[in-house]
Design a protein around this motif. Structure first.
Motif, mmCIF file in Angstrom:
data_model
loop_
_atom_site.group_PDB
_atom_site.id
_atom_site.type_symbol
_atom_site.label_atom_id
_atom_site.label_comp_id
_atom_site.label_asym_id
_atom_site.label_seq_id
_atom_site.Cartn_x
_atom_site.Cartn_y
_atom_site.Cartn_z
ATOM 1 N N ARG A 151 0.835 -1.208 0.000
ATOM 2 C CA ARG A 151 0.000 0.000 0.000
ATOM 3 C C ARG A 151 0.868 1.256 0.000
ATOM 4 O O ARG A 151 0.633 2.188 -0.767
ATOM 5 N N GLN A 152 1.881 1.283 0.848
ATOM 6 C CA GLN A 152 2.764 2.443 0.922
ATOM 7 C C GLN A 152 3.462 2.699 -0.415
ATOM 8 O O GLN A 152 3.540 3.852 -0.864
ATOM 9 N N GLN A 153 3.948 1.642 -1.044
ATOM 10 C CA GLN A 153 4.608 1.784 -2.344
ATOM 11 C C GLN A 153 3.621 2.299 -3.400
ATOM 12 O O GLN A 153 3.946 3.183 -4.189
ATOM 13 N N ALA A 154 2.404 1.759 -3.384
ATOM 14 C CA ALA A 154 1.380 2.203 -4.342
ATOM 15 C C ALA A 154 1.068 3.685 -4.138
ATOM 16 O O ALA A 154 0.883 4.425 -5.112
ATOM 17 N N GLU A 155 1.021 4.123 -2.890
ATOM 18 C CA GLU A 155 0.726 5.531 -2.613
ATOM 19 C C GLU A 155 1.883 6.441 -3.006
ATOM 20 O O GLU A 155 1.659 7.587 -3.397
ATOM 21 N N ARG A 156 3.126 5.951 -2.921
ATOM 22 C CA ARG A 156 4.257 6.742 -3.401
ATOM 23 C C ARG A 156 4.196 6.884 -4.921
ATOM 24 O O ARG A 156 4.513 7.934 -5.473
ATOM 25 N N GLN A 157 3.760 5.828 -5.599
ATOM 26 C CA GLN A 157 3.694 5.842 -7.060
ATOM 27 C C GLN A 157 2.492 6.635 -7.570
ATOM 28 O O GLN A 157 2.562 7.241 -8.636
ATOM 29 N N ALA A 158 1.394 6.586 -6.831
ATOM 30 C CA ALA A 158 0.167 7.277 -7.242
ATOM 31 C C ALA A 158 -0.473 7.906 -6.006
ATOM 32 O O ALA A 158 -1.428 7.368 -5.443
ATOM 33 N N PRO A 159 0.041 9.048 -5.554
ATOM 34 C CA PRO A 159 -0.423 9.651 -4.300
ATOM 35 C C PRO A 159 -1.923 9.939 -4.253
ATOM 36 O O PRO A 159 -2.531 9.901 -3.191
ATOM 37 N N GLY A 160 -2.529 10.208 -5.385
ATOM 38 C CA GLY A 160 -3.950 10.538 -5.398
ATOM 39 C C GLY A 160 -4.882 9.337 -5.486
ATOM 40 O O GLY A 160 -6.097 9.494 -5.414
ATOM 41 N N ALA A 161 -4.344 8.143 -5.624
ATOM 42 C CA ALA A 161 -5.174 6.954 -5.833
ATOM 43 C C ALA A 161 -6.170 6.688 -4.705
ATOM 44 O O ALA A 161 -7.342 6.417 -4.978
ATOM 45 N N PRO A 162 -5.771 6.777 -3.434
ATOM 46 C CA PRO A 162 -6.763 6.496 -2.381
ATOM 47 C C PRO A 162 -7.957 7.444 -2.421
ATOM 48 O O PRO A 162 -9.110 7.004 -2.313
ATOM 49 N N GLU A 163 -7.693 8.728 -2.607
ATOM 50 C CA GLU A 163 -8.786 9.707 -2.642
ATOM 51 C C GLU A 163 -9.659 9.507 -3.880
ATOM 52 O O GLU A 163 -10.884 9.641 -3.811
ATOM 53 N N ARG A 164 -9.038 9.212 -5.029
ATOM 54 C CA ARG A 164 -9.832 8.941 -6.248
ATOM 55 C C ARG A 164 -10.773 7.766 -6.029
ATOM 56 O O ARG A 164 -11.944 7.819 -6.424
ATOM 57 N N LEU A 165 -10.289 6.709 -5.388
ATOM 58 C CA LEU A 165 -11.138 5.532 -5.123
ATOM 59 C C LEU A 165 -12.278 5.912 -4.189
ATOM 60 O O LEU A 165 -13.443 5.589 -4.449
ATOM 61 N N ARG A 166 -11.968 6.598 -3.089
ATOM 62 C CA ARG A 166 -13.022 6.983 -2.130
ATOM 63 C C ARG A 166 -14.064 7.867 -2.800
ATOM 64 O O ARG A 166 -15.264 7.677 -2.594
#
Length: 173
Positions: free
Chosen positions: A152-167
């Motif tokens: 998860r941490q690596q994914a967020e470094r690669q795509a910082p906006g991904a969690p908010e886009r999903l929510r």
């Protein structure tokens, strides 16, 4: 390894991003990555049987993480989806055909280190099966040593906006 492992791993991260209070249906998780819902649901059910996610039935039901991502290894997910069996299964082909059972151990799969008169060790220790077993053990240990929170941490470094886009996408539906 089946594509179901990739789908299950992404689904776990997506469930973490969706938040602990939100149950997400298999159909919604599948739609996020344009996957077949019925097939993803099978992977999610396997994760539920393994205690990685929980499943709540009903119109407001869905899947949630059953434990923190730091407590789930990549091997946990692989074993849940693929099962516990080893990837390589020796069929003992070295014992078949014209070269089968050569008394001098000249076949490719002859037991490593088997000496003269050590036919029993030779039969039990196919060099190819032994090498594949060592490789699988190393692979399993590497997967067990990495948890989903690291992913998860690596994914967020690669795509910082991904969690908010999903929510936001989940909230809009």
């Amino acid at each position: 390894m089946s594509e179901g492992v990739e789908w299950a791993l992404h689904s776990c991260v997506n469930l973490a991003w969706s938040g602990p209070d939100r149950a997400v249906s298999a159909a919604r998780l599948a739609a996020w990555h344009a996957l077949p819902p019925a097939y993803l649901n099978k992977q999610l059910q396997a994760l539920a049987r393994a205690g990685i996610v929980t499943s709540t039935p009903g119109p407001r039901g869905g899947f949630r993480l059953a434990r923190p991502l730091a407590a789930v290894s990549l091997m946990d997910v692989v074993a849940a989806v693929e099962g516990p069996d080893e990837a390589f299964r020796c069929a003992e082909i070295r014992r078949q055909g014209p070269g089968g059972g050569a008394p001098d151990g000249a076949d490719v799969g002859a037991g490593a280190g088997a000496g003269a008169g050590d036919a029993e060790a030779d039969a039990a220790d196919c060099a190819i099966a032994h090498a594949m077993s060592r490789a699988e053990l190393a692979w399993r240990r590497a997967l067990a040593a990495q948890n989903l929170d690291e992913i998860r941490q690596q994914a967020e470094r690669q795509a910082p906006g991904a969690p908010e886009r999903l929510r936001a996408w989940l909230a809009a539906q």
